[in-house]
Design a protein around this motif. Structure first.
Motif, short mmCIF file in Angstrom:
data_model
loop_
_atom_site.label_atom_id
_atom_site.label_comp_id
_atom_site.label_asym_id
_atom_site.label_seq_id
_atom_site.Cartn_x
_atom_site.Cartn_y
_atom_site.Cartn_z
N PRO A 198 26.36 10.02 16.40
CA PRO A 198 25.86 11.12 17.22
C PRO A 198 26.63 12.40 16.95
N LYS A 199 26.03 13.51 17.36
CA LYS A 199 26.69 14.82 17.23
C LYS A 199 27.08 15.38 18.60
N LEU A 200 26.78 14.66 19.65
CA LEU A 200 27.12 15.08 21.01
C LEU A 200 28.16 14.13 21.59
N SER A 201 29.15 14.68 22.27
CA SER A 201 30.21 13.86 22.86
C SER A 201 29.68 12.98 23.98
N SER A 202 28.73 13.51 24.74
CA SER A 202 28.18 12.71 25.83
C SER A 202 26.80 13.21 26.20
N LEU A 203 25.99 12.32 26.71
CA LEU A 203 24.62 12.63 27.08
C LEU A 203 24.18 11.64 28.15
N GLU A 204 23.48 12.14 29.17
CA GLU A 204 22.91 11.27 30.19
C GLU A 204 21.43 11.57 30.32
N LEU A 205 20.62 10.53 30.24
CA LEU A 205 19.17 10.65 30.38
C LEU A 205 18.75 10.02 31.70
N ASP A 206 18.02 10.76 32.48
CA ASP A 206 17.49 10.25 33.75
C ASP A 206 16.11 9.66 33.49
N LEU A 207 15.99 8.34 33.62
CA LEU A 207 14.73 7.67 33.38
C LEU A 207 13.87 7.55 34.63
N GLY A 208 14.28 8.19 35.70
CA GLY A 208 13.52 8.11 36.94
C GLY A 208 13.78 6.81 37.66
N GLU A 209 12.72 6.10 38.00
CA GLU A 209 12.85 4.89 38.80
C GLU A 209 13.63 3.79 38.09
N GLY A 247 16.37 4.06 36.33
CA GLY A 247 17.80 4.28 36.20
C GLY A 247 18.16 5.34 35.18
N LYS A 248 19.38 5.26 34.70
CA LYS A 248 19.90 6.27 33.78
C LYS A 248 20.46 5.63 32.53
N VAL A 249 20.48 6.41 31.46
CA VAL A 249 21.06 5.98 30.19
C VAL A 249 22.17 6.95 29.83
N SER A 250 23.33 6.41 29.51
CA SER A 250 24.44 7.26 29.07
C SER A 250 24.80 6.91 27.64
N ILE A 251 25.00 7.94 26.83
CA ILE A 251 25.44 7.79 25.45
C ILE A 251 26.68 8.65 25.27
N ALA A 252 27.74 8.05 24.76
CA ALA A 252 29.00 8.78 24.60
C ALA A 252 29.58 8.51 23.22
N GLY A 279 21.02 1.81 30.81
CA GLY A 279 22.05 1.20 30.00
C GLY A 279 23.04 2.22 29.50
N SER A 280 23.99 1.74 28.71
CA SER A 280 25.02 2.62 28.16
C SER A 280 25.28 2.25 26.70
N LEU A 281 25.53 3.26 25.90
CA LEU A 281 25.89 3.09 24.50
C LEU A 281 27.09 3.97 24.23
N GLU A 282 28.16 3.34 23.75
CA GLU A 282 29.42 4.05 23.54
C GLU A 282 29.89 3.87 22.11
N PHE A 283 30.12 5.00 21.44
CA PHE A 283 30.61 5.00 20.06
C PHE A 283 32.08 5.39 20.04
N PHE A 284 32.83 4.77 19.16
CA PHE A 284 34.21 5.19 18.88
C PHE A 284 34.23 5.70 17.44
N MET A 285 34.55 6.99 17.29
CA MET A 285 34.38 7.66 16.01
C MET A 285 35.69 7.77 15.24
N THR A 286 35.60 7.74 13.94
CA THR A 286 36.77 7.86 13.09
C THR A 286 36.43 8.69 11.86
N ASN A 287 37.43 8.92 11.00
CA ASN A 287 37.25 9.84 9.86
C ASN A 287 37.19 9.10 8.52
N VAL A 288 37.04 7.78 8.55
CA VAL A 288 36.91 7.01 7.32
C VAL A 288 35.66 6.13 7.40
N PRO A 289 34.95 5.94 6.29
CA PRO A 289 33.81 5.03 6.32
C PRO A 289 34.24 3.60 6.58
#
Length: 401
Positions: A317-328, A330-335, A389-399
């Motif tokens: 991702p290119k965004l540090s965090s994002l929350e999507l409101d799915l209405g009834e 629930g919500k989705v968080s991506i970090a 749901g939630s999706l969490e990435f841990f980013m680094t500088n090496v492939p």
């Protein structure tokens, strides 16, 4: 189909209603009329995507499948298009006669390569809905037909500038490959009267996301698969793909199919940083601005849907965090942890397969709903299901492999 499911439902109902009143679903719709059909009957994929992602309320899926079958089985009435008078471009599949007779489209019709590849994907969409509704006989038929693209793959087709063989190529009615006016890596027009529309043969060779396993077998090895994908973009190769047109939207994500997700991250990072900017020329395909904006949005959040399936391929991702409101539902968080800070180093160092960069563009770990992922894709219900749901990435500088 993600965060405005009512709107998705309305669109599907609208397509079915147009079929009910006009006889066919449109490929494009503007000002209350159906516009020109560029390639396949891609309303089929729109319906399959809605079906597989659980849109049910208010949709008559029996009629929906019948509308899709109309595209797949009924030759549309001829309406002359001066740009390509060989067949109608208004409804359904203009070259359906060839498709039903040969299993591919010959040069008797314009856009023969485009139509063969897209009709294959369209028939996969019919398989998805037929299977879901328990119509096993028709599901089997359309699954088989979705492999028809294989008939125009020429294992011996080559180009002097490239060290590998195998490209899609036009065929005549007798099953012979045609060479006149054919170049696998050039567009040669790429418009209404040509073999392909908005994409070179080498680009359309990737446009079968429902059958990548067979494509891998045809190409021969993961090494060559990567080499060929690299050649599609300027980062590591020749830059054959036009990312401003839809045929190549999914292509940079296909590294995931050979467990080289790090290459997907590199390529997407390069494309977003170098092909997109602000201003009147900020999108590489301004005539397809809405589609390009959707492509960019998915790239920014680190997911890309394979339309007509419930699968999303993962990238950085290119965004540090994002929350999507799915209405009834629930919500989705991506970090994306460590995206703009110090690189994450908590992974097994034996997984490093390249040199460090000055930016954390690689995924070291990904966690879905609190559990570590061991694959580079997720399903719709895992993240966008009833409880969010939630999706969490841990980013680094090496492939990292």
């Amino acid at each position: 189909n993600i965060f405005n499911r009512k709107r998705g439902t309305d669109l599907v109902r609208g397509l079915i209603e147009i079929w009910r009143h006009e006889g066919y679903m449109p490929d494009g719709r503007s000002a209350g009329r159906s516009g020109r059909t560029q390639g396949g009957s891609n309303s089929d994929i729109v319906l399959a995507d809605a079906y597989v992602k659980g849109l049910r309320e208010g949709i008559n899926w029996g009629d929906g499948l019948e509308a899709m079958a109309t595209n797949a089985e009924k030759v549309p009435p001829y309406i002359r298009d001066p740009a390509a008078p060989d067949s109608t471009n208004k409804f359904g599949r203009g070259a359906l006669e060839d498709w039903l007779k040969h299993g591919y489209v010959t040069r008797r019709f314009s856009r023969s390569l485009t139509r063969t590849m897209e009709y294959s994907y369209n028939d996969f969409a019919l398989y998805v809905v037929s299977k879901g509704m328990g119509h096993h006989e028709s599901a089997s038929k359309y699954l088989k037909r979705s492999s028809n693209w294989q008939q125009i793959w020429n294992f011996n087709a080559s180009h002097p500038d490239y060290g590998y063989k195998g490209f899609i190529q036009p065929k005549d009615a007798n099953g012979n490959f045609e060479t006149t006016g054919y170049d696998p890596v050039r567009c040669l027009g790429c418009y209404w009267r040509d073999d392909q529309y908005e994409g070179k043969p080498v680009e359309y060779g990737w446009a079968i996301p429902h059958d990548i396993q067979t494509l891998k077998e045809f190409i021969g090895s993961d090494k060559v698969f990567m080499e060929r994908l690299d050649d599609m973009f300027e980062l590591h190769g020749k830059g054959l793909a036009d990312i401003g047109n839809e045929p190549s939207f999914l292509t940079p994500y296909l590294f995931n199919f050979i467990n080289a997700q790090y290459r997907t991250s590199e390529t997407l990072n390069y494309l977003i940083n170098n092909r997109f900017t602000t201003g009147v020329k900020g999108l590489p395909g301004n005539s397809d601005a809405g589609a390009m904006q959707a492509w960019l949005w998915f790239g920014l959040i680190g997911l890309y849907p394979i339309a007509g399936t419930d699968v999303y391929l993962i990238t950085s991702p290119k965004l540090s965090s994002l929350e999507l409101d799915l209405g009834e539902t629930g919500k989705v968080s991506i970090a994306a942890k460590n995206l703009y800070g110090d690189p994450y180093t908590g992974y097994d160092s034996d997984l490093i397969i390249g040199e460090a960069t000055d930016k954390n563009i690689y995924i070291a770990e990904a966690w879905l709903n609190g559990k570590q992922l061991t694959r580079n894709w997720i399903t719709h219900d895992e993240l966008f299901g009833e409880n969010g749901g939630s999706l969490e990435f841990f980013m680094t500088n090496v492939p990292v492999h």
